[in-house]
Scaffold this active site. Sequence first.
Site, PDB file in Angstrom:
ATOM      1  N   GLU A   1      12.511  -8.195  -6.205  1.00 20.31           N
ATOM      2  CA  GLU A   1      12.159  -7.106  -5.209  1.00 20.31           C
ATOM      3  C   GLU A   1      12.915  -7.724  -3.766  1.00 20.31           C
ATOM      4  O   GLU A   1      13.551  -6.739  -3.235  1.00 20.31           O
ATOM      5  CB  GLU A   1      10.874  -6.711  -4.986  1.00 20.31           C
ATOM      6  CG  GLU A   1      10.384  -6.011  -6.296  1.00 20.31           C
ATOM      7  CD  GLU A   1       8.786  -5.838  -6.443  1.00 20.31           C
ATOM      8  OE1 GLU A   1       8.001  -6.110  -5.534  1.00 20.31           O
ATOM      9  OE2 GLU A   1       8.400  -5.368  -7.580  1.00 20.31           O
TER      10      GLU A   1
ATOM     11  N   ASP B   1       7.581  -7.732   2.710  1.00 27.32           N
ATOM     12  CA  ASP B   1       7.086  -6.355   1.805  1.00 27.32           C
ATOM     13  C   ASP B   1       5.459  -6.622   1.735  1.00 27.32           C
ATOM     14  O   ASP B   1       5.130  -7.710   0.641  1.00 27.32           O
ATOM     15  CB  ASP B   1       7.833  -6.574   0.568  1.00 27.32           C
ATOM     16  CG  ASP B   1       7.270  -5.465  -0.379  1.00 27.32           C
ATOM     17  OD1 ASP B   1       6.585  -4.730  -0.205  1.00 27.32           O
ATOM     18  OD2 ASP B   1       8.248  -5.530  -1.634  1.00 27.32           O
TER      19      ASP B   1
ATOM     20  N   ASP C   1      12.119   0.941  -9.339  1.00 22.68           N
ATOM     21  CA  ASP C   1      11.081  -0.036  -8.821  1.00 22.68           C
ATOM     22  C   ASP C   1       9.792   0.220  -9.467  1.00 22.68           C
ATOM     23  O   ASP C   1       9.240   1.375  -8.822  1.00 22.68           O
ATOM     24  CB  ASP C   1      11.244   0.408  -7.245  1.00 22.68           C
ATOM     25  CG  ASP C   1      10.192  -0.377  -6.457  1.00 22.68           C
ATOM     26  OD1 ASP C   1       9.429  -1.348  -7.007  1.00 22.68           O
ATOM     27  OD2 ASP C   1       9.826  -0.025  -5.282  1.00 22.68           O
TER      28      ASP C   1
ATOM     29  N   LYS D   1       0.627  -3.852 -13.983  1.00 23.52           N
ATOM     30  CA  LYS D   1       1.735  -4.508 -13.917  1.00 23.52           C
ATOM     31  C   LYS D   1       1.299  -6.081 -13.812  1.00 23.52           C
ATOM     32  O   LYS D   1       2.222  -6.928 -14.202  1.00 23.52           O
ATOM     33  CB  LYS D   1       2.221  -4.148 -12.207  1.00 23.52           C
ATOM     34  CG  LYS D   1       3.382  -4.932 -11.860  1.00 23.52           C
ATOM     35  CD  LYS D   1       4.172  -4.475 -10.435  1.00 23.52           C
ATOM     36  CE  LYS D   1       5.099  -5.531  -9.793  1.00 23.52           C
ATOM     37  NZ  LYS D   1       5.616  -4.620  -8.782  1.00 23.52           N
TER      38      LYS D   1
HETATM   39  P1  ATP Z   1       3.356  -3.784  -5.221  1.00 24.29           P
HETATM   40  O1  ATP Z   1       4.954  -3.954  -4.397  1.00 24.29           O
HETATM   41  O2  ATP Z   1       2.504  -4.728  -4.819  1.00 24.29           O
HETATM   42  O3  ATP Z   1       3.841  -4.053  -6.820  1.00 24.29           O
HETATM   43  P2  ATP Z   1       3.847  -0.959  -4.648  1.00 24.29           P
HETATM   44  O4  ATP Z   1       5.119  -1.260  -4.600  1.00 24.29           O
HETATM   45  O5  ATP Z   1       3.131  -0.026  -5.718  1.00 24.29           O
HETATM   46  O6  ATP Z   1       2.948  -2.397  -4.958  1.00 24.29           O
HETATM   47  P3  ATP Z   1       3.481   0.056  -2.087  1.00 24.29           P
HETATM   48  O7  ATP Z   1       3.987   1.596  -2.742  1.00 24.29           O
HETATM   49  O8  ATP Z   1       4.491  -0.592  -1.408  1.00 24.29           O
HETATM   50  O9  ATP Z   1       2.816  -0.727  -3.217  1.00 24.29           O
HETATM   51  O10 ATP Z   1       2.226   0.261  -1.137  1.00 24.29           O
HETATM   52  C1  ATP Z   1       0.773   0.849  -1.657  1.00 24.29           C
HETATM   53  C2  ATP Z   1       0.244   0.369  -0.654  1.00 24.29           C
HETATM   54  O11 ATP Z   1       0.244   0.814   0.642  1.00 24.29           O
HETATM   55  C3  ATP Z   1      -1.358   0.933  -1.011  1.00 24.29           C
HETATM   56  O12 ATP Z   1      -2.425  -0.013  -0.957  1.00 24.29           O
HETATM   57  C4  ATP Z   1      -1.542   1.988   0.017  1.00 24.29           C
HETATM   58  O13 ATP Z   1      -2.862   2.172   0.428  1.00 24.29           O
HETATM   59  C5  ATP Z   1      -0.728   1.338   1.229  1.00 24.29           C
HETATM   60  N1  ATP Z   1      -0.371   2.301   2.330  1.00 24.29           N
HETATM   61  C6  ATP Z   1       0.487   3.279   2.264  1.00 24.29           C
HETATM   62  N2  ATP Z   1       0.519   3.754   3.238  1.00 24.29           N
HETATM   63  C7  ATP Z   1      -0.476   3.240   4.153  1.00 24.29           C
HETATM   64  C8  ATP Z   1      -0.684   3.256   5.523  1.00 24.29           C
HETATM   65  N3  ATP Z   1      -0.334   4.295   6.200  1.00 24.29           N
HETATM   66  N4  ATP Z   1      -1.650   2.616   6.058  1.00 24.29           N
HETATM   67  C9  ATP Z   1      -2.211   1.578   5.302  1.00 24.29           C
HETATM   68  N5  ATP Z   1      -1.915   1.208   4.019  1.00 24.29           N
HETATM   69  C10 ATP Z   1      -0.742   2.251   3.443  1.00 24.29           C
HETATM   70 MG    MG Z   2       6.405  -2.818  -4.122  1.00 27.49          MG
END
Ligand code: ATP
Ligand code: MG
Length: 392
Positions: A173, A202, A7, A68
């Site tokens: 996804e 998501d 992922d 990305k």
């Molecule tokens: P995408 O799916 O858009 O490609 P990603 O999969 O890398 O991105 P995630 O890992 O699902 O993204 O989420 C990251 C985001 O979630 C960041 O903006 C992070 O600051 C936010 N995040 C994580 N934990 C919390 C929380 N407890 N409260 C608020 N925001 C959070």
């Molecule tokens: Mg993601």
Amino acid sequence: MSVVGFDVGFMNCYVAVARAGGIETVANEYSDRCTPACVSFGPRNRSIGAAAKSQIVTNSKNTVQGFKRFHGRAFSDPFVQSLKNSLVYDIAQMPSGTTGIKVMYMEEEKVFSIEQVTAMLLTKLKETAENALKKPVADCVVSVPCYYTDAERRSVIDAAQIAGLNCLRLMNETTAVALAYGIYKQDLPAPEEKARNVVFVDLGHSGYQTSVCAFNKGKLKVLATACDPLLGGKDFDEVLVNHFCEEFGKKYKLDVKSKPRALVRLYQECEKLKKLMSANSSDLPLNIECFMNDIDVSGHMNRGHFEEMCVEILARVEPPLHSLLEQAKLKKEDVYAVEIIGGASRIPAVKERISKFFGKELSTTLNADEAVARGLIVRCFLRTTQHLSPKC
Ligand code: ATP
Ligand code: MG
């Protein structure tokens, strides 16, 4: 040879493998199952993942993240051009017209294609999988946002190839999440019974994806998907960053946006503050020592004020949900459960809006961070493959 699932998120990556008859999300060399989507180029070496992230402040111009969004896009694409000025690192045009990243590497100026940069990241993820499985890995499934175009998808496949991986398929996804749900639910209706409709929401760092799927035992149909490719946790960070840039401008006479290093630090601190506010509604401090020109800065924020500042962003949570039900021709009452995943779905105001829209408590059956990676592996096992709708 084993199949592994990657992922590759905008901010965070997860690796899933099949082991001992189950699906596991495996940890990297820092014993962390999350690997930051970050590559840092130095005078003597390059680092990837957590080691790269730790250089965001000290080597900001040559540390690349958030790439990305450049997959399969021409450099002249208005979207790419609109981002050019807000990036800490430089981007450049490749001979083929696509977007490349310009960095100093081994004391030379180098332009790498997005595919090369993602390949570096995938190589790291491949190593993580190999260390866990203790054998070489080549076959993989990689997740992509469901709104990715053909060009964006081809670009990811090219990246996998550069990394020496054999990408068996790309999976949306949204589909991966639905598969992850299907495999863990033992109480799904029998095939001849009425299907159970589940909505998946998501909210990641850069994208907002929703889907509604109909489940029966051994059968899954994606009824509809709806997205906002430009909505994510980063928008909430930006609201905080802009707020503090203005405040520090007035209070300390600092032009934060003129110093990339200070700006990167502020982004990091604001992201932390945003997460703290998810768990805490009281006033919280933001302190950064030696922020700029040897000045220490401080400010504070609370959830109530933050939510007021984010009204416009929060208003973008509902429209894809409307579109989802409309496309699937379902009423809110037809929805059995609403599952939320993605890091930014932890923001209380986001949860509140989704819950209010459906008039339901939200479910968190799935691991919000790891569900996508796990779902990628499910596909390799299940005989339900033939029941997957073409939308997958
Ligand atoms: P995408 O799916 O858009 O490609 P990603 O999969 O890398 O991105 P995630 O890992 O699902 O993204 O989420 C990251 C985001 O979630 C960041 O903006 C992070 O600051 C936010 N995040 C994580 N934990 C919390 C929380 N407890 N409260 C608020 N925001 C959070
Ligand atoms: Mg993601």
